[in-house]
Every structure is written in C-alpha cells, then in structure tokens.
Write an enzyme that holds these catalytic residues in place. Structure first.
Site, short mmCIF file in Angstrom:
data_model
loop_
_atom_site.label_atom_id
_atom_site.label_comp_id
_atom_site.label_asym_id
_atom_site.label_seq_id
_atom_site.Cartn_x
_atom_site.Cartn_y
_atom_site.Cartn_z
N ARG A 88 0.81 -1.21 0.00
CA ARG A 88 0.00 0.00 0.00
C ARG A 88 0.85 1.26 0.00
NH1 ARG A 88 -5.28 -1.97 1.85
NH2 ARG A 88 -6.57 -0.29 2.54
N ARG A 171 -9.76 7.49 3.67
CA ARG A 171 -9.13 6.35 2.97
C ARG A 171 -8.83 6.68 1.51
NH1 ARG A 171 -13.40 2.07 3.86
NH2 ARG A 171 -12.10 0.63 2.68
P1 AMP Z 1 -8.77 -2.82 3.44
O1 AMP Z 1 -9.73 -3.85 3.89
O2 AMP Z 1 -7.71 -3.35 2.51
O3 AMP Z 1 -9.44 -1.59 2.89
O4 AMP Z 1 -7.96 -2.35 4.76
C1 AMP Z 1 -8.62 -1.77 5.86
C2 AMP Z 1 -7.64 -0.96 6.68
O5 AMP Z 1 -6.60 -1.82 7.18
C3 AMP Z 1 -6.90 0.15 5.94
O6 AMP Z 1 -7.65 1.34 5.87
C4 AMP Z 1 -5.66 0.29 6.80
O7 AMP Z 1 -5.92 0.98 8.02
C5 AMP Z 1 -5.35 -1.15 7.17
N1 AMP Z 1 -4.48 -1.80 6.15
C6 AMP Z 1 -4.80 -2.86 5.36
N2 AMP Z 1 -3.78 -3.21 4.57
C7 AMP Z 1 -2.77 -2.35 4.85
C8 AMP Z 1 -1.44 -2.20 4.37
N3 AMP Z 1 -0.94 -2.98 3.40
N4 AMP Z 1 -0.69 -1.19 4.91
C9 AMP Z 1 -1.16 -0.39 5.89
N5 AMP Z 1 -2.40 -0.48 6.39
C10 AMP Z 1 -3.21 -1.46 5.89
#
Ligand code: AMP
Length: 213
Positions: A88, A171
């Site tokens: 990310r 986000r």
């Molecule tokens: P997602 O379900 O992929 O949208 O992830 C939800 C949340 O988890 C994100 O908004 C971040 O707070 C955290 N997160 C997930 N993957 C990552 C990553 N690769 N690096 C940093 N934070 C992450």
C-alpha cells in the site's frame, strides 16, 4: 498465479480475488482481513492496528511487513496468491521485492483496477461485509437473502467501522497520496497490467487472457 491487486478502496480487489482463487487454487491474502480478525480477537496486533484503521489511516509498514513475511511462507502459498490491499506504500513495495527475492518467488503481474471515483463512493457507502467470513454484499445490487445475515456462513452482515463518510473520505485521500504511486513503481518493474474495472467479471477475463499469453 502470483498477483498484486492494486486499486482504490472499493475498486473490487476483494471480489476479483475471490473469483480468481476459484480458478487455480491460489489463496487470497488480504491484509485488511488479517487486521480486522486481529482487532476482533483483541490480539496485540489488533490493539496496535485498531486506531489507525478506524480513522481510515494506514497501519505502520513494519507491522504489515511482519505479517506478510510470515504469511507468504505458509504452505498454502505454494499454489500462488492474490495480494489484496498489500502493498500500500512504496516502502512496502520495496520490502516485498526484497522478501520475494529472499524466498525465491516471482510475481506474474501487478493488476491495477481503475474505477471512476463516483462509482467507488457509491460502492463503499452501500457495501456490507460478513464479520465472520468476510463475504462482501451490497445493499443495492447484491443484498444477503435474509437482511443482516450472511448467505454463506450465517454471520452478521454489517457496515465496516471504516465505512463512515468521514473514514471513507480519509481512505480515498490516503490512497491517492500513498498507494497510487505504486502504479508507476510496477510499471518500471515491467509488471503492470492496467484494467478498466467497472465489472469484476470483465476484470477476471482480462487477467486470464493476460496470463495465458
Ligand atoms: P482494506 O480492507 O484493505 O481496505 O484495509 C482496511 C484498513 O486496514 C486500511 O484502511 C488500513 O488501516 C489497514 N491496512 C490494510 N492493509 C494495509 C497495508 N498494506 N498497509 C497499511 N495499512 C493497511
């Protein structure tokens, strides 16, 4: 197959990953799912990640790389994996490159799912997720048969904590600032596959055609 799925929150990374795993036995690895499970279970990892997640901010690169270093060496990764929501940031992409060299794996492609911002916003506000198995629903286009109950496992289907209007907006900003530059990174690596991703089925077809080349 070994793929990275890039794209804004709501671009369909999770949905596409689930369709692709059914094709060749590769596993979906979602750092978001791993973190949400840790928060739910109240583990040390969950405690460290919870506040950033709720605010729509990123968890630290160190924490994420610690998770991925272990995860990518588990036995089920032998048949391939679809990285959903990781890397990310540029430091995560650099660290992943080093890790893959270390463990002797090579990526087939980094797939960028392009979806217009208005479609993303609509999807995120109407998305619902099963707290137990992570199945994804949409109140307008794909509701569970029984309201609030997962068709697959019977778990509670809810709106994620980070799908309030404020967290969604955060986000999307974080995505533009920290994650969008990965498209250039993987283009330079010669791995980029850029796809117009309004329909998940069409995305799966494009990926299949690209890998068959
Ligand atoms: P997602 O379900 O992929 O949208 O992830 C939800 C949340 O988890 C994100 O908004 C971040 O707070 C955290 N997160 C997930 N993957 C990552 C990553 N690769 N690096 C940093 N934070 C992450």
């Amino acid at each position: 197959m070994r793929l990275i799925l890039l794209g804004a929150p709501g671009a369909g990374k999770g949905t596409v990953a689930k369709l692709l795993t059914a094709m060749d036995g590769s596993v979906q690895i979602s750092t978001g799912d791993i973190l949400r499970a840790a928060v739910k279970a109240g583990t040390e990892l969950g405690k460290k990640a919870e506040a950033a997640m709720k605010a729509g901010e990123l968890v630290s690169d160190d924490l994420i790389m610690g998770i991925m270093k272990e995860r990518l060496q588990e036995a089920d990764c032998k048949n391939g994996y679809l990285l959903d929501g990781f890397p990310r940031t540029i430091p995560q992409a650099e660290a992943l490159k080093g890790l893959l060299l270390e463990i002797g794996d090579e990526l087939d492609a980094a797939v960028n799912l392009n979806v217009p911002r208005d479609v993303i916003l609509d999807r995120l506000t109407t998305r619902r997720t099963c707290v137990d198995c992570g199945a994804i629903y949409n109140v307008k286009s794909n509701p569970p048969k029984e309201e609030g109950k997962c068709d697959k496992c019977g778990g509670a289907v809810v709106q994620r904590d980070d799908e309030t209007e404020e967290a969604i907006s955060k986000r999307l900003d974080v995505f533009t600032e920290q994650t969008a530059p990965l498209v250039g990174f993987y283009e330079k690596e010669g791995l980029l596959l850029d796809i117009n991703a309004t329909s998940s089925d069409a995305v799966v077809e494009s990926i299949r055609a690209h890998l068959a080349k």
